[in-house]
Design a protein around this motif. Structure first.
Motif, PDB file in Angstrom:
ATOM      1  N   ILE A  16       0.419  -1.527  -0.153  1.00  0.00           N
ATOM      2  CA  ILE A  16      -0.218   0.149   0.129  1.00  0.00           C
ATOM      3  C   ILE A  16       0.800   1.447   0.096  1.00  0.00           C
ATOM      4  CG2 ILE A  16      -1.696   1.084   1.267  1.00  0.00           C
ATOM      5  CD1 ILE A  16      -3.133  -1.294   2.491  1.00  0.00           C
ATOM      6  N   PRO A  17       0.563   2.355  -0.801  1.00  0.00           N
ATOM      7  CA  PRO A  17       1.339   3.270  -1.218  1.00  0.00           C
ATOM      8  C   PRO A  17       0.718   4.309  -0.332  1.00  0.00           C
ATOM      9  CG  PRO A  17       1.538   2.635  -3.607  1.00  0.00           C
ATOM     10  CD  PRO A  17      -0.019   1.231  -2.985  1.00  0.00           C
ATOM     11  N   ILE A  18       1.992   5.112   1.052  1.00  0.00           N
ATOM     12  CA  ILE A  18       1.084   6.108   1.124  1.00  0.00           C
ATOM     13  C   ILE A  18       2.163   7.317   0.468  1.00  0.00           C
ATOM     14  CG2 ILE A  18       1.096   6.669   4.082  1.00  0.00           C
ATOM     15  CD1 ILE A  18      -0.483   4.391   3.676  1.00  0.00           C
ATOM     16  N   LEU A  19       0.980   8.736   0.389  1.00  0.00           N
ATOM     17  CA  LEU A  19       1.921   9.627   0.387  1.00  0.00           C
ATOM     18  C   LEU A  19       1.597  10.603   1.580  1.00  0.00           C
ATOM     19  CD1 LEU A  19       2.794  11.873  -0.961  1.00  0.00           C
ATOM     20  CD2 LEU A  19       0.370  12.244  -1.996  1.00  0.00           C
ATOM     21  N   GLN A  20       2.203  10.594   2.350  1.00  0.00           N
ATOM     22  CA  GLN A  20       1.793  12.043   3.718  1.00  0.00           C
ATOM     23  C   GLN A  20       2.674  12.817   3.551  1.00  0.00           C
ATOM     24  OE1 GLN A  20       2.511   9.062   6.842  1.00  0.00           O
ATOM     25  NE2 GLN A  20       2.247  10.732   8.650  1.00  0.00           N
ATOM     26  N   ASN A  21       2.942  13.820   3.716  1.00  0.00           N
ATOM     27  CA  ASN A  21       2.861  15.268   3.899  1.00  0.00           C
ATOM     28  C   ASN A  21       4.217  15.876   2.261  1.00  0.00           C
ATOM     29  OD1 ASN A  21       2.014  15.564   6.079  1.00  0.00           O
ATOM     30  ND2 ASN A  21       3.370  15.384   7.563  1.00  0.00           N
ATOM     31  N   ILE A  38       7.099  -0.667   7.674  1.00  0.00           N
ATOM     32  CA  ILE A  38       6.980   0.489   6.818  1.00  0.00           C
ATOM     33  C   ILE A  38       7.872   0.616   5.744  1.00  0.00           C
ATOM     34  CG2 ILE A  38       6.501   2.693   7.362  1.00  0.00           C
ATOM     35  CD1 ILE A  38       5.160   2.164   9.551  1.00  0.00           C
ATOM     36  N   ILE A  39       7.925   0.626   4.831  1.00  0.00           N
ATOM     37  CA  ILE A  39       9.417   0.999   3.989  1.00  0.00           C
ATOM     38  C   ILE A  39       9.741   2.437   3.500  1.00  0.00           C
ATOM     39  CG2 ILE A  39      10.694  -0.414   2.526  1.00  0.00           C
ATOM     40  CD1 ILE A  39       8.502  -2.364   2.136  1.00  0.00           C
ATOM     41  N   ASP A  40      10.659   2.926   3.412  1.00  0.00           N
ATOM     42  CA  ASP A  40      10.503   4.232   3.635  1.00  0.00           C
ATOM     43  C   ASP A  40      12.135   4.464   3.436  1.00  0.00           C
ATOM     44  OD1 ASP A  40      10.455   6.832   3.433  1.00  0.00           O
ATOM     45  OD2 ASP A  40       9.542   7.246   5.484  1.00  0.00           O
ATOM     46  N   ASN A  41      12.173   5.245   2.350  1.00  0.00           N
ATOM     47  CA  ASN A  41      13.623   6.043   1.853  1.00  0.00           C
ATOM     48  C   ASN A  41      13.904   5.949   3.147  1.00  0.00           C
ATOM     49  OD1 ASN A  41      12.140   7.628  -0.075  1.00  0.00           O
ATOM     50  ND2 ASN A  41      14.380   8.707  -0.026  1.00  0.00           N
ATOM     51  N   GLY A  98       8.985   8.781  -4.827  1.00  0.00           N
ATOM     52  CA  GLY A  98       8.334   7.792  -5.975  1.00  0.00           C
ATOM     53  C   GLY A  98       8.737   7.021  -5.919  1.00  0.00           C
ATOM     54  N   VAL A  99      10.323   7.461  -6.629  1.00  0.00           N
ATOM     55  CA  VAL A  99      10.955   6.086  -7.693  1.00  0.00           C
ATOM     56  C   VAL A  99      11.784   4.880  -6.537  1.00  0.00           C
ATOM     57  CG1 VAL A  99      13.256   6.141  -8.500  1.00  0.00           C
ATOM     58  CG2 VAL A  99      12.026   7.523  -9.054  1.00  0.00           C
ATOM     59  N   PHE A 100      11.975   5.357  -5.143  1.00  0.00           N
ATOM     60  CA  PHE A 100      12.452   4.415  -3.867  1.00  0.00           C
ATOM     61  C   PHE A 100      11.028   3.609  -3.464  1.00  0.00           C
ATOM     62  CE2 PHE A 100      15.810   7.688  -3.206  1.00  0.00           C
ATOM     63  CZ  PHE A 100      16.749   6.559  -2.837  1.00  0.00           C
ATOM     64  N   ALA A 101      10.195   4.144  -3.824  1.00  0.00           N
ATOM     65  CA  ALA A 101       8.462   3.655  -3.129  1.00  0.00           C
ATOM     66  C   ALA A 101       8.674   2.428  -4.055  1.00  0.00           C
ATOM     67  CB  ALA A 101       7.588   4.147  -3.076  1.00  0.00           C
ATOM     68  N   MET A 102       9.000   2.826  -5.945  1.00  0.00           N
ATOM     69  CA  MET A 102       8.023   1.831  -6.729  1.00  0.00           C
ATOM     70  C   MET A 102      10.002   0.014  -6.520  1.00  0.00           C
ATOM     71  SD  MET A 102       7.361   3.841 -10.176  1.00  0.00           S
ATOM     72  CE  MET A 102       8.250   5.315  -9.675  1.00  0.00           C
ATOM     73  N   ARG A 103      10.848   1.113  -6.570  1.00  0.00           N
ATOM     74  CA  ARG A 103      12.003   0.571  -6.432  1.00  0.00           C
ATOM     75  C   ARG A 103      11.709  -1.301  -5.182  1.00  0.00           C
ATOM     76  NH1 ARG A 103      15.113  -2.343  -9.751  1.00  0.00           N
ATOM     77  NH2 ARG A 103      16.609  -3.200  -8.495  1.00  0.00           N
ATOM     78  N   HIS A 104      11.363  -0.109  -4.147  1.00  0.00           N
ATOM     79  CA  HIS A 104      10.984  -0.925  -3.288  1.00  0.00           C
ATOM     80  C   HIS A 104       9.748  -2.103  -3.034  1.00  0.00           C
ATOM     81  CE1 HIS A 104      12.050   2.516  -0.183  1.00  0.00           C
ATOM     82  NE2 HIS A 104      13.247   1.070  -0.695  1.00  0.00           N
TER      83      HIS A 104
END
Length: 190
Positions: A16-21, A38-41, A98-104
């Protein structure tokens, strides 16, 4: 558009991609490994906010599981989301989430597959990582633009054909103009 899955029962992992701030990260439900990550760069960015958002997402997913997949609900509902630590996390990169999220989403295989740290193909924060991110931007952009579900695919193919016929000097000029536009947009204050 269909995913090929008729039900969540056949899914091992739910991303589930999250957009926060203005920042993207992922909450991953590993149903086989019975784990929520939670996977975050970004290292340590807004930890309390991320945890609160991930817990809310977990509640929603668990409400769904309780109705649609009752055997999985008791396995997932007591779990608490955990923030993952990865060697390629960043402290100074505020534009490539966004690029990190897609790679993750592309490379994470979950707890049920391997106990060791997964290989995203990304280096630690460095000029090398910056080059890797540029390559990923090209890769993802190409896949999006040339996808069969992109309504503008035909137009993109025509532009690509025109570009391929250009002289090398003109191609270089187009590339520089595109880079300038991208940098202008990135530096624009919203």
């Amino acid at each position: 558009m269909t995913t090929g899955f008729e039900t969540i029962r056949k899914v091992d992992m739910l991303f589930i991609p999250i957009l926060q701030n203005k920042h993207y990260y992922i909450v991953c439900f590993d149903f086989k490994g019975e784990d929520i990550k939670i996977i975050d760069n970004m290292k340590g960015k807004a930890k309390a906010q991320k945890m609160a958002r991930a817990k809310r997402v977990k509640e929603i997913v668990c409400d769904y599981l309780e109705v649609e997949y009752p055997t999985m609900h008791p396995k997932m509902s007591p779990l608490e989301p955990e923030i993952m630590k990865m060697s390629w996390q960043t402290e100074k990169n505020f534009v490539d989430c966004g690029v990190f999220a897609m790679r993750h989403m592309e490379t994470y295989t979950g707890k049920h597959v391997s106990k060791k740290e997964w290989d995203s193909g990304l280096s630690k924060e460095s000029p090398e990582q910056d080059k890797e991110l540029v390559e990923l931007r090209y890769k993802y952009l190409s896949k999006i633009l040339l996808s069969d579900i992109n309504l503008a695919k035909g137009e993109m193919m025509e532009l690509l054909e025109k570009y391929e016929k250009m002289e090398p000097e003109k191609k270089e000029e187009c590339k520089k103009n595109a880079e300038k536009k991208i940098n202008d947009r990135l530096n624009k204050k919203y």
